[in-house]
Structures are given as structure tokens and as C-alpha cells.
Design a protein around this motif. Structure first.
Motif, mmCIF file in Angstrom:
data_model
loop_
_atom_site.group_PDB
_atom_site.id
_atom_site.type_symbol
_atom_site.label_atom_id
_atom_site.label_comp_id
_atom_site.label_asym_id
_atom_site.label_seq_id
_atom_site.Cartn_x
_atom_site.Cartn_y
_atom_site.Cartn_z
ATOM 1 N N LYS A 165 33.126 -50.304 20.258
ATOM 2 C CA LYS A 165 33.208 -48.981 19.303
ATOM 3 C C LYS A 165 33.041 -47.449 19.939
ATOM 4 N N VAL A 166 34.496 -47.045 19.564
ATOM 5 C CA VAL A 166 34.688 -45.514 19.795
ATOM 6 C C VAL A 166 33.960 -44.117 19.206
ATOM 7 N N LYS A 167 33.840 -43.038 19.694
ATOM 8 C CA LYS A 167 33.598 -41.974 18.723
ATOM 9 C C LYS A 167 35.334 -41.739 18.205
ATOM 10 N N THR A 168 35.494 -40.951 17.214
ATOM 11 C CA THR A 168 37.011 -40.772 16.523
ATOM 12 C C THR A 168 37.167 -39.751 16.006
ATOM 13 N N GLN A 169 37.838 -38.468 15.876
ATOM 14 C CA GLN A 169 37.462 -37.240 15.497
ATOM 15 C C GLN A 169 39.229 -37.476 14.671
ATOM 16 N N PHE A 170 39.608 -36.814 13.687
ATOM 17 C CA PHE A 170 40.453 -36.805 12.909
ATOM 18 C C PHE A 170 40.758 -35.114 11.916
ATOM 19 N N ILE A 171 41.550 -34.354 11.608
ATOM 20 C CA ILE A 171 41.540 -33.178 10.892
ATOM 21 C C ILE A 171 42.360 -33.990 9.458
ATOM 22 N N LEU A 172 41.873 -33.869 8.175
ATOM 23 C CA LEU A 172 42.377 -34.509 7.129
ATOM 24 C C LEU A 172 42.725 -33.382 5.930
#
Length: 157
Positions: free
Chosen positions: A143-150
């Protein structure tokens, strides 16, 4: 005597087969690390509604559609429209951690000078405090950290 010499010859030849150079563990590690595409995950974050999809791209699209709809629904009843009637889209930075916790933050955009970013961020934080759990992304089974702009469109009533 012939059997003994054949046996001795066989032992000499077979020992040479096992006498291959073993690669250095650091070298092997570096080769493996170079093979991994670190900018992509094996499995995207997901929600319960999208778990049944088998296609990776369809599951990704389902996740982003679900997320956009949920955020729009939860903030549409708030005072953002009353305080800032000119806002039509808010950039929301979503961070999903490996422990399934999620943070929503308002991102600055080209028209962010027209409104108080901290005030809108506060409204979003309180509106999304009971957001449904998000299953984190994974890379090679971890499991990994994810970031995105929505981009979230503010629906006008």
C-alpha cells in the motif's frame, strides 16, 4: 580404470558449470529498481462502488467519477455558493495514505485571488470529514501514498 577417469572428467566439467560468477546483491538491487516505473501504481485507489470492475482503466475512471460526484454532493449544500457565487470550479488536492486515511485540501488556482482560500478549505474539511473510506493504491503489493488534484465543479442551484 576407464570408469574412474570418466568419473574424474565428469567431476571436473560439472564443477566448471557451477563456477559461474554470482552478481553482487547491490548490483541486482539497482537493476531491479531501474526496472520499476515509480510514477505509476499497480492498482489505483478504489472505493467499494468500483471494486467489481476488472479493467484497470475502467476502475480508475470509476474512482475519479465517484470521488468527484461525492465531493460535489457534499459541498453543494454548504455556504460556498452563497459566499462566493462566482466560483464554478475548485481544485481539491486529495491525499490517500496507506492506512486508508484521506486528506482533502483546496489548491490555489488562477482565480483563487477572488476568494479566501483558507475559508473555502475550512468548509471543504468540515464537509468531507465523514467521507467514505478509500482503499489506498498499491505498488508491487505494498500500500502506498497517492496524491492527485481533482477539479470539482460547484453546481449552481
Amino acid at each position: 580404470m576407464k570408469k574412474l577417469s570418466l568419473l574424474l572428467l565428469f567431476l571436473i566439467v560439472s564443477c566448471q558449470l557451477f563456477d559461474k560468477k554470482v552478481p553482487d546483491e547491490n548490483e541486482l538491487l539497482q537493476q531491479e529498481l531501474q526496472k520499476i516505473n515509480w510514477s505509476e501504481v499497480d492498482e489505483y485507489p478504489s472505493v467499494y462502488a468500483c471494486d467489481t470492475m476488472q479493467n484497470k482503466e475502467a476502475q480508475k475512471q470509476c474512482f475519479f467519477d465517484y470521488l468527484s460526484q461525492e465531493i460535489q454532493q457534499k459541498i453543494s449544500v454548504d455556504s460556498i455558493q452563497m459566499l462566493y457565487p462566482n466560483i464554478d470550479t475548485i481544485q481539491v488536492k486529495v491525499t490517500v495514505f496507506p492506512d486508508k486515511s484521506t486528506i482533502f485540501e483546496t489548491q490555489e488556482s488562477k482565480d483563487s485571488l477572488d476568494y479566501n482560500l483558507k475559508e473555502i478549505d475550512s468548509i471543504i474539511q468540515s464537509s468531507l470529514s465523514n467521507f467514505p473510506p478509500i482503499e489506498p493504491a498499491s505498488k508491487r503489493g505494498v500500500k502506498v501514498k497517492t496524491q492527485f488534484i481533482l477539479p470539482v465543479i460547484i453546481k449552481k442551484k
